[in-house]
Design an enzyme around this catalytic site. Sequence first.
Site, PDB file in Angstrom:
ATOM      1  N   ASP A  42       0.832  -1.203  -0.027  1.00 40.29           N
ATOM      2  CA  ASP A  42       0.068   0.023  -0.066  1.00 40.29           C
ATOM      3  C   ASP A  42       0.898   1.242   0.010  1.00 40.29           C
ATOM      4  O   ASP A  42       2.168   1.258   0.378  1.00 40.29           O
ATOM      5  CB  ASP A  42      -0.793   0.066   1.348  1.00 40.29           C
ATOM      6  CG  ASP A  42      -1.846   1.009   1.332  1.00 40.29           C
ATOM      7  OD1 ASP A  42      -2.532   1.330   0.539  1.00 40.29           O
ATOM      8  OD2 ASP A  42      -1.775   1.755   2.483  1.00 40.29           O
ATOM      9  N   ASP A  44      -0.090   4.985   0.865  1.00 36.52           N
ATOM     10  CA  ASP A  44      -0.523   5.991   1.863  1.00 36.52           C
ATOM     11  C   ASP A  44      -0.398   5.446   3.499  1.00 36.52           C
ATOM     12  O   ASP A  44      -1.098   4.158   3.659  1.00 36.52           O
ATOM     13  CB  ASP A  44      -1.932   6.436   1.823  1.00 36.52           C
ATOM     14  CG  ASP A  44      -2.136   7.177   0.467  1.00 36.52           C
ATOM     15  OD1 ASP A  44      -1.172   7.967   0.167  1.00 36.52           O
ATOM     16  OD2 ASP A  44      -3.205   7.256   0.095  1.00 36.52           O
TER      17      ASP A  44
END
Length: 321
Positions: A42, A44
């Site tokens: 991922d 963020d």
Amino acid sequence: MVVSASAGNGASGSAGNGTLPRRASEENMRSMVDKVSAFIFDCDGVIWRGDSVIDGVPETLDMLRAMDKRLVFVTNNSTKSRAGYLGKFTSLGLNVSAEEIYSSSYAAAAYLESIDFPTDKKVYVVGEVGIQEELDLKGIAHIGGPADADKKISLKPGFALPHDPDVGAVVVGFDRNINYFKIQTAQLCISENPGCLFIATNLDAKTHLTDAQEWAGNGAMVGAIKGAVKRDPIVVGKPAEFMLANIATQFGLHRNQICMVGDRLDTDILFGQQGGLSTMLVLSGVTTEAALLHPENGIHPDFYMSQLSDLLSIKAAPVAV
């Protein structure tokens, strides 16, 4: 219940099995890195927060590349296209190629392509330029998006807002300029156009727009429209099976050789577990250790660590053959 773009194949890992999540030791991390050939990250909360790289990330990525690991960067944030995200990676000094990036804006376009979205239909976009750029690359016609940012409705007696009957899908992504015009147009298309699809890039409750605080995520935008149409959206971003299947196909990856690294339990870790991947949670983003260890939490990663750079402790470890 939210409709996924193709059902998952059942949860794996330690989700809901009653065992407490384990903080990764150097031995745990070395074992995990040795047994997988690819990492899905991922962005963020794992790679960056807002516009700041998290400490130690560049060195960690370089180490994994030196170990011949395949790296894929996945984000539910649809505001940018893959090309747009490449610009962000580059501006932050991260050595990432365009081919390694997979955004939910791309997932929306790829999903429409996969179902042979009719060429005589259009997409109404509640979202930003990232979705539009990916639709353009697939040759899918679209309206809305930033062009509707300043539109307002004057609620006069007898007024009915017109909408395009050729809209065959509404795609809802994160939209910093969402307004009542967009919500009403979306609900009219979904409710009144026969067969119109309701697609969400993700249902994230919160997101990192800056490194100073958490901000309301795309779940807020989707929720406004869902409340009006009383239909669940087709979700194409994490934790939807469609995204993982599309990634595995595009990158030629076997699921039992992939580790998913994320900061969210209900998207990143669930995404990995439902897809049969190994999972590692980092505490540098949304999920706190208290929330992870809370008795009511039933989503447990294989291991968790403070941040991605904790992996640097295995730098001297031999590379598995």
